[in-house]
Scaffold this motif. Sequence first.
Motif, mmCIF file in Angstrom:
data_model
loop_
_atom_site.group_PDB
_atom_site.id
_atom_site.type_symbol
_atom_site.label_atom_id
_atom_site.label_comp_id
_atom_site.label_asym_id
_atom_site.label_seq_id
_atom_site.Cartn_x
_atom_site.Cartn_y
_atom_site.Cartn_z
ATOM 1 N N ALA A 1 8.653 16.661 -9.449
ATOM 2 C CA ALA A 1 7.597 16.446 -8.728
ATOM 3 C C ALA A 1 8.020 16.239 -7.348
ATOM 4 C CB ALA A 1 6.671 15.729 -9.213
ATOM 5 N N THR A 2 7.740 16.902 -6.165
ATOM 6 C CA THR A 2 8.273 16.601 -4.941
ATOM 7 C C THR A 2 7.047 15.744 -4.000
ATOM 8 O OG1 THR A 2 9.855 18.324 -4.908
ATOM 9 C CG2 THR A 2 9.177 17.381 -2.922
ATOM 10 N N THR A 3 7.337 14.847 -3.743
ATOM 11 C CA THR A 3 6.361 13.981 -2.777
ATOM 12 C C THR A 3 7.159 13.152 -1.634
ATOM 13 O OG1 THR A 3 6.372 11.684 -3.996
ATOM 14 C CG2 THR A 3 4.960 13.311 -5.110
ATOM 15 N N SER A 4 6.342 12.508 -0.690
ATOM 16 C CA SER A 4 6.984 11.711 0.400
ATOM 17 C C SER A 4 7.486 10.384 -0.340
ATOM 18 C CB SER A 4 6.228 11.642 1.264
ATOM 19 O OG SER A 4 4.671 11.038 0.862
ATOM 20 N N TYR B 1 0.944 -1.221 0.260
ATOM 21 C CA TYR B 1 -0.242 0.223 -0.070
ATOM 22 C C TYR B 1 0.887 1.168 0.057
ATOM 23 C CZ TYR B 1 -3.499 3.314 1.358
ATOM 24 O OH TYR B 1 -4.173 4.601 1.433
ATOM 25 N N VAL B 2 0.459 1.960 -1.142
ATOM 26 C CA VAL B 2 1.221 3.497 -0.922
ATOM 27 C C VAL B 2 0.189 4.454 -1.386
ATOM 28 C CG1 VAL B 2 3.742 2.655 -1.547
ATOM 29 C CG2 VAL B 2 1.765 3.268 -3.475
ATOM 30 N N ASN B 3 0.559 5.631 -0.839
ATOM 31 C CA ASN B 3 -0.340 7.018 -0.932
ATOM 32 C C ASN B 3 0.503 8.244 -1.469
ATOM 33 O OD1 ASN B 3 -2.738 8.461 -1.396
ATOM 34 N ND2 ASN B 3 -2.719 8.939 0.704
ATOM 35 N N SER B 4 0.328 8.411 -2.792
ATOM 36 C CA SER B 4 1.220 9.552 -3.296
ATOM 37 C C SER B 4 0.553 10.966 -3.194
ATOM 38 C CB SER B 4 1.385 9.070 -4.582
ATOM 39 O OG SER B 4 1.788 10.376 -5.540
ATOM 40 N N GLU B 5 0.986 11.901 -2.781
ATOM 41 C CA GLU B 5 0.298 13.395 -3.010
ATOM 42 C C GLU B 5 -0.258 13.538 -4.446
ATOM 43 O OE1 GLU B 5 3.660 13.906 0.132
ATOM 44 O OE2 GLU B 5 3.272 12.874 -1.553
ATOM 45 N N ILE B 6 0.501 13.165 -5.331
ATOM 46 C CA ILE B 6 0.075 13.403 -6.750
ATOM 47 C C ILE B 6 -0.932 12.258 -7.467
ATOM 48 C CG2 ILE B 6 1.041 13.517 -9.248
ATOM 49 C CD1 ILE B 6 3.651 14.439 -8.013
ATOM 50 N N PHE B 7 -0.667 11.081 -7.110
ATOM 51 C CA PHE B 7 -1.516 9.883 -7.695
ATOM 52 C C PHE B 7 -2.327 9.395 -6.695
ATOM 53 C CE2 PHE B 7 2.077 10.287 -10.229
ATOM 54 C CZ PHE B 7 1.730 10.252 -11.597
ATOM 55 N N GLY B 8 -2.666 9.599 -5.279
ATOM 56 C CA GLY B 8 -3.368 9.161 -4.663
ATOM 57 C C GLY B 8 -2.799 7.719 -4.221
ATOM 58 N N TYR C 1 -7.611 8.080 -6.657
ATOM 59 C CA TYR C 1 -7.086 9.510 -6.960
ATOM 60 C C TYR C 1 -7.730 10.701 -5.776
ATOM 61 C CZ TYR C 1 -5.587 6.713 -10.822
ATOM 62 O OH TYR C 1 -5.324 5.700 -11.750
ATOM 63 N N THR C 2 -8.736 10.202 -5.471
ATOM 64 C CA THR C 2 -9.364 11.340 -4.459
ATOM 65 C C THR C 2 -8.472 11.393 -3.277
ATOM 66 O OG1 THR C 2 -10.643 9.757 -2.985
ATOM 67 C CG2 THR C 2 -11.630 10.578 -5.276
ATOM 68 N N LYS C 3 -7.607 10.305 -2.823
ATOM 69 C CA LYS C 3 -6.801 10.322 -1.585
ATOM 70 C C LYS C 3 -5.335 11.386 -2.017
ATOM 71 C CE LYS C 3 -8.339 6.561 0.556
ATOM 72 N NZ LYS C 3 -8.204 5.353 1.290
ATOM 73 N N ALA C 4 -5.284 11.922 -3.019
ATOM 74 C CA ALA C 4 -4.182 12.990 -3.209
ATOM 75 C C ALA C 4 -4.285 14.219 -2.628
ATOM 76 C CB ALA C 4 -3.970 12.967 -4.857
ATOM 77 N N ASP C 5 -3.102 14.805 -2.541
ATOM 78 C CA ASP C 5 -3.102 16.094 -2.084
ATOM 79 C C ASP C 5 -3.854 17.117 -2.889
ATOM 80 O OD1 ASP C 5 -2.552 18.729 -1.053
ATOM 81 O OD2 ASP C 5 -0.427 18.412 -0.778
ATOM 82 N N PRO C 6 -4.933 17.741 -2.586
ATOM 83 C CA PRO C 6 -5.570 18.957 -3.358
ATOM 84 C C PRO C 6 -4.763 19.663 -4.088
ATOM 85 C CG PRO C 6 -6.642 18.537 -1.336
ATOM 86 C CD PRO C 6 -5.598 17.878 -1.105
#
Length: 434
Positions: free
Chosen positions: A330-333, A80-87, A268-273
């Motif tokens: 692109a900068t993400t965690s 499981y991964v969650n990206s600010e861009i891709f959700g 994709y709704t879990k991405a950073d707005p």
Amino acid sequence: MFQKRSSIGIRHLGVLISGLFLSIFSLTSCYNEPGFLGNNLLPDEDIYKVKIDSSFKVSAFTLTKDSLNSFLASEGVMGYVNSEIFGSTKASFVGRYLPGKSTDGYGGPTATADSIFFYFTASGFYGDSTTELNLRIHEITDTSLFWDKQNALSPINVNTYNPTPFVTATLKGKGSLKLPLPLAFGQSLMDSLALTDSKIFYTKFKGFYVTFDELPGYGGVAYNVSTSNMYLRLYYHYVKQIDGKDSTIKTSKTYTFGSRFYEYLHDYTKADPAQKIQHLNDTITQDTIFYTQSLGGVYGKITFPDLTQWRDSMPIVIHRAELIIGKADATTSLPDSTISQLLFYYKDGNEWIGLIKDQITSTNTLSSNGSYRTFRNGYSVNITYHFQRMLKGEYSDNSLYVFPNSNTTIRHGVLKSGQNSTPIKLKITYTKLK
């Protein structure tokens, strides 16, 4: 992926225009107009001109995929991964084991299970390996799950597995797991009658659904896994007479996967707005960037608005058409997962045909065309063959569709579109015939 007619799904096309009149000479800085060939040699009405054009308009958009077949895949991703861009991407696995046929329950009536383990060994990972995943194994209750090719992008029916986990564990680090399972379950796999007929065996063991709990926030970890490194091993003993004496034989059996598939759920709704994909599935409004993602995620659609104008100028011979696409920072965690090569697919009408011919070698394998170039921080793909046929009107769909070259590992790209300050370019070297 979308291959329909061969292993790489390319339609047999005709041979390129034979007997082109001239070789293409390298152009040097001594010409004021670098596209001019033969100056001062022939009267103007007789000469051919080789020109270079990089003003061709190119547009790019981001689309979501609606289906992916992962049935009988030998490799995949779990985690499981969650990206600010891709959700978020939640990657799970469904499979059932094939028993080795036996008429004596692996040793006769004295055969007794000592232990049984679920083994999981990852070949690599993406994300933060210190992240602890909560792994759940559920028992499948309905084998109809394996009758059809399950869409990997749709969640499996909750009525096909026991919602109460058969066993749970934590997974982290390099992704190695030796998980003990209930001994009674191991004993049930040794039933002498069931082992003579797989249909009877599957009434006792229909399969496992291996999945993970979601994680809060951004980040996570996903493991690359081969089905050969995920299996059950039963350790047992039985009594056998040797030289007239009872002897205890200790041994083991390994159960490998037969029917199987991976499940990839994207949200994709879990991405950073502030960083999420804009204009998703919108082919009218072009953003400054577009996106492509593995595991059945989003992909790019490239269109050529100037194509009609060029068709009006036919006949034209295309010597080279090079599509140049920059990679956006692109900068993400999560760590960068640079795509090593972009693949360009095409359609004819609503039918996916396959890779463009320019990316296929003479031996019908994938070439290196479209690979990432570090010095350019982007991609360059030669689309000469395909573009010439687009000009001739051979396809009813004149778009190209962009995917990562791997669909069994996590890969994603943020790419510059036609609206970017350094936009996609189509560099065309051509001759206008008279």
